[in-house]
Design a protein around this motif. Structure first.
Motif, PDB file in Angstrom:
ATOM      1  N   ASP A 135       3.848   6.147   8.092  1.00  0.00           N
ATOM      2  CA  ASP A 135       4.004   4.699   8.250  1.00  0.00           C
ATOM      3  C   ASP A 135       2.971   4.148   9.229  1.00  0.00           C
ATOM      4  OD1 ASP A 135       6.102   4.691   6.477  1.00  0.00           O
ATOM      5  OD2 ASP A 135       7.661   4.715   8.025  1.00  0.00           O
ATOM      6  N   SER A 136       2.677   4.913  10.272  1.00  0.00           N
ATOM      7  CA  SER A 136       1.715   4.424  11.266  1.00  0.00           C
ATOM      8  C   SER A 136       0.322   4.293  10.658  1.00  0.00           C
ATOM      9  CB  SER A 136       1.680   5.361  12.477  1.00  0.00           C
ATOM     10  OG  SER A 136       1.279   6.669  12.096  1.00  0.00           O
ATOM     11  N   LEU A 138      -0.335   3.718   7.431  1.00  0.00           N
ATOM     12  CA  LEU A 138      -0.293   2.559   6.540  1.00  0.00           C
ATOM     13  C   LEU A 138      -0.382   1.254   7.326  1.00  0.00           C
ATOM     14  CD1 LEU A 138       2.443   3.669   3.973  1.00  0.00           C
ATOM     15  CD2 LEU A 138       0.022   3.264   3.492  1.00  0.00           C
ATOM     16  N   THR A 139       0.281   1.211   8.468  1.00  0.00           N
ATOM     17  CA  THR A 139       0.231   0.013   9.307  1.00  0.00           C
ATOM     18  C   THR A 139      -1.181  -0.238   9.804  1.00  0.00           C
ATOM     19  OG1 THR A 139       2.527   0.273  10.024  1.00  0.00           O
ATOM     20  CG2 THR A 139       1.079  -1.037  11.435  1.00  0.00           C
ATOM     21  N   GLU A 140      -1.869   0.814  10.228  1.00  0.00           N
ATOM     22  CA  GLU A 140      -3.224   0.662  10.742  1.00  0.00           C
ATOM     23  C   GLU A 140      -4.185   0.197   9.648  1.00  0.00           C
ATOM     24  OE1 GLU A 140      -6.414   3.331  13.343  1.00  0.00           O
ATOM     25  OE2 GLU A 140      -4.280   3.852  13.296  1.00  0.00           O
ATOM     26  N   THR A 142      -3.344  -1.499   6.949  1.00  0.00           N
ATOM     27  CA  THR A 142      -2.966  -2.872   6.635  1.00  0.00           C
ATOM     28  C   THR A 142      -3.509  -3.846   7.668  1.00  0.00           C
ATOM     29  OG1 THR A 142      -0.946  -2.127   5.520  1.00  0.00           O
ATOM     30  CG2 THR A 142      -0.999  -4.418   6.259  1.00  0.00           C
ATOM     31  N   GLU A 143      -3.396  -3.489   8.936  1.00  0.00           N
ATOM     32  CA  GLU A 143      -3.863  -4.374   9.999  1.00  0.00           C
ATOM     33  C   GLU A 143      -5.381  -4.552   9.954  1.00  0.00           C
ATOM     34  OE1 GLU A 143      -2.268  -2.639  13.536  1.00  0.00           O
ATOM     35  OE2 GLU A 143      -0.310  -3.622  13.298  1.00  0.00           O
ATOM     36  N   THR A 146      -5.950  -7.302   7.585  1.00  0.00           N
ATOM     37  CA  THR A 146      -5.454  -8.576   8.106  1.00  0.00           C
ATOM     38  C   THR A 146      -6.452  -9.205   9.070  1.00  0.00           C
ATOM     39  OG1 THR A 146      -3.179  -7.788   7.870  1.00  0.00           O
ATOM     40  CG2 THR A 146      -3.533  -9.681   9.300  1.00  0.00           C
ATOM     41  N   ARG A 151      -4.580 -10.435   3.237  1.00  0.00           N
ATOM     42  CA  ARG A 151      -3.364  -9.633   3.378  1.00  0.00           C
ATOM     43  C   ARG A 151      -3.425  -8.398   2.471  1.00  0.00           C
ATOM     44  NH1 ARG A 151      -1.805 -14.962   3.461  1.00  0.00           N
ATOM     45  NH2 ARG A 151      -1.325 -15.052   1.234  1.00  0.00           N
ATOM     46  N   GLN A 153      -0.649  -5.926   0.991  1.00  0.00           N
ATOM     47  CA  GLN A 153       0.797  -5.749   0.852  1.00  0.00           C
ATOM     48  C   GLN A 153       1.105  -4.430   0.153  1.00  0.00           C
ATOM     49  OE1 GLN A 153       3.017  -9.073  -0.787  1.00  0.00           O
ATOM     50  NE2 GLN A 153       4.352  -7.679  -1.931  1.00  0.00           N
ATOM     51  N   GLN A 154       1.874  -3.579   0.825  1.00  0.00           N
ATOM     52  CA  GLN A 154       2.300  -2.342   0.188  1.00  0.00           C
ATOM     53  C   GLN A 154       3.367  -2.663  -0.856  1.00  0.00           C
ATOM     54  OE1 GLN A 154       3.619   0.755   2.822  1.00  0.00           O
ATOM     55  NE2 GLN A 154       4.247   2.103   1.144  1.00  0.00           N
ATOM     56  N   SER A 256     -10.381  -1.868   5.634  1.00  0.00           N
ATOM     57  CA  SER A 256      -9.221  -1.011   5.388  1.00  0.00           C
ATOM     58  C   SER A 256      -9.648   0.370   4.906  1.00  0.00           C
ATOM     59  CB  SER A 256      -8.264  -1.669   4.385  1.00  0.00           C
ATOM     60  OG  SER A 256      -8.924  -1.974   3.163  1.00  0.00           O
TER      61      SER A 256
END
Length: 329
Positions: A135-136, A138-140, A142-143, A146, A151, A153-154, A256
């Motif tokens: 998850d970490s 994927l968050t990185e 995604t950010e 951003t 955006r 979006q998963q 990304s």
């Protein structure tokens, strides 16, 4: 020319050359750079537009946006900060961006690391391994998108199934269009420094939930036994569907993808569902009509037991970077 001026034009030329490593649809590399004494200009090279597949130029401009982000990062790695003017001339739509107002700042260690990632980044169309992405991570990833104003979006399980249906529909539409088939054949049969060589194309269709593109011919890349069950799928999207946002989407794709490369995550862009108007509209439904889709990304861990594909070829720097305005200065 002063020592500072010479350092700037050298950095601009090097950044433009480094940008040649950026991803582009079918490896068309549709960008041209012009180095000026105090600026760097990015123009689209429409001779490399996929006129059948991408008549509006959405993926053309997105590809150039990826190169723009690569150049920005390369400049930051050398200690230069630039002001980015996107679509600066309404009467000259081929001029996509101008990097200007350059000032000396301290070298950016993160940017230096990302330049290293540019050198190893590639597209691996094999099925992914069984190890899920954290998850970490994927968050990185995604950010990173951003930050570029787009955006990422998963997609949840139901949305992935919708995507699979749309991808299958898009593949059927494109396989039945002789113009699209001919264009794809052209970009997968070249023997020069553009296009997709057989070594990066799967030798047989991978058995995955979301089908990849049917390239119309078998490549030589071994597929292996994997699937996409551990993959994550994400959708790049934004509020507008105009050249400025396509350019931004390309910058977000680069950001990304480089973040993913640094984290050991494989990225495969899926553009077929974007190319077909009907399936692009279906993806808007996935977004509940609240955005415009630019590109789908498959994220996963590459199977470490099989060698991955080579890098796609690249045009010589002299073919994409014009330094005549500063030559001999």
């Amino acid at each position: 020319m002063s020592q500072t001026d010479h350092a700037l034009t050298t950095a601009l030329a090097q950044a433009a050359a480094t940008a040649g490593r950026a991803p582009s649809v079918h490896n068309t590399q549709p960008w041209r750079w012009r180095v000026l004494p105090d600026a760097l200009e990015l123009r689209v090279f429409r001779d490399r537009q996929l006129t059948a597949t991408d008549p509006e130029g959405r993926l053309l401009v997105l590809s150039c946006g990826a190169a723009l982000h690569h150049a920005r990062v390369a400049l930051a790695a050398e200690g230069w900060q630039a002001v980015v003017e996107r679509i600066p001339d309404p009467d000259g739509p081929d001029l996509l961006a101008r990097l200007t107002g350059l000032t000396r700042v301290g070298t950016d260690p993160e940017a230096m690391h990302l330049v290293q990632c540019m050198r190893i980044r590639h597209t691996d169309r094999r099925p992914v391994g069984d190890e899920p992405i954290t998850d970490s991570a994927l968050t990185e990833i995604t950010e990173a998108a951003t930050v570029e104003g787009v955006r990422l979006q998963q997609l949840d399980r139901d949305q992935v199934l919708q995507l699979a249906t749309a991808a299958s529909q898009a593949d059927t539409v494109e396989s039945e269009d002789p113009r699209l088939r001919a264009e794809l054949a052209y970009w997968t049969s070249r023997a020069d420094d553009v296009g997709l060589p057989a070594a990066v194309l799967p030798e047989s269709p991978p058995q995955t939930t979301v089908p990849g593109r049917d390239f119309g011919r078998a490549g030589t890349l071994p597929v292996g036994p994997g699937h996409d069950q551990a993959a994550a799928y994400a959708l790049l999207h934004g509020d507008e569907d105009e050249p400025n946002t396509w350019l931004r989407a390309g910058e977000a794709l680069s950001a990304s993808w480089l973040a993913a490369t640094r984290l050991g995550v494989s990225v495969v862009p899926l553009s077929g569902v974007i190319e077909v108007p009907g399936t692009r509209a279906e993806l808007r439904g996935v977004l509940a009509g609240m955005g415009h889709p630019y590109l789908v990304l498959r994220l996963g861990r590459a199977d470490p037991t099989h060698a991955g594909p080579p890098h796609t070829p690249r045009l010589a720097v002299e073919q994409v970077v014009d330094t005549t305005a500063v030559r001999g200065a």
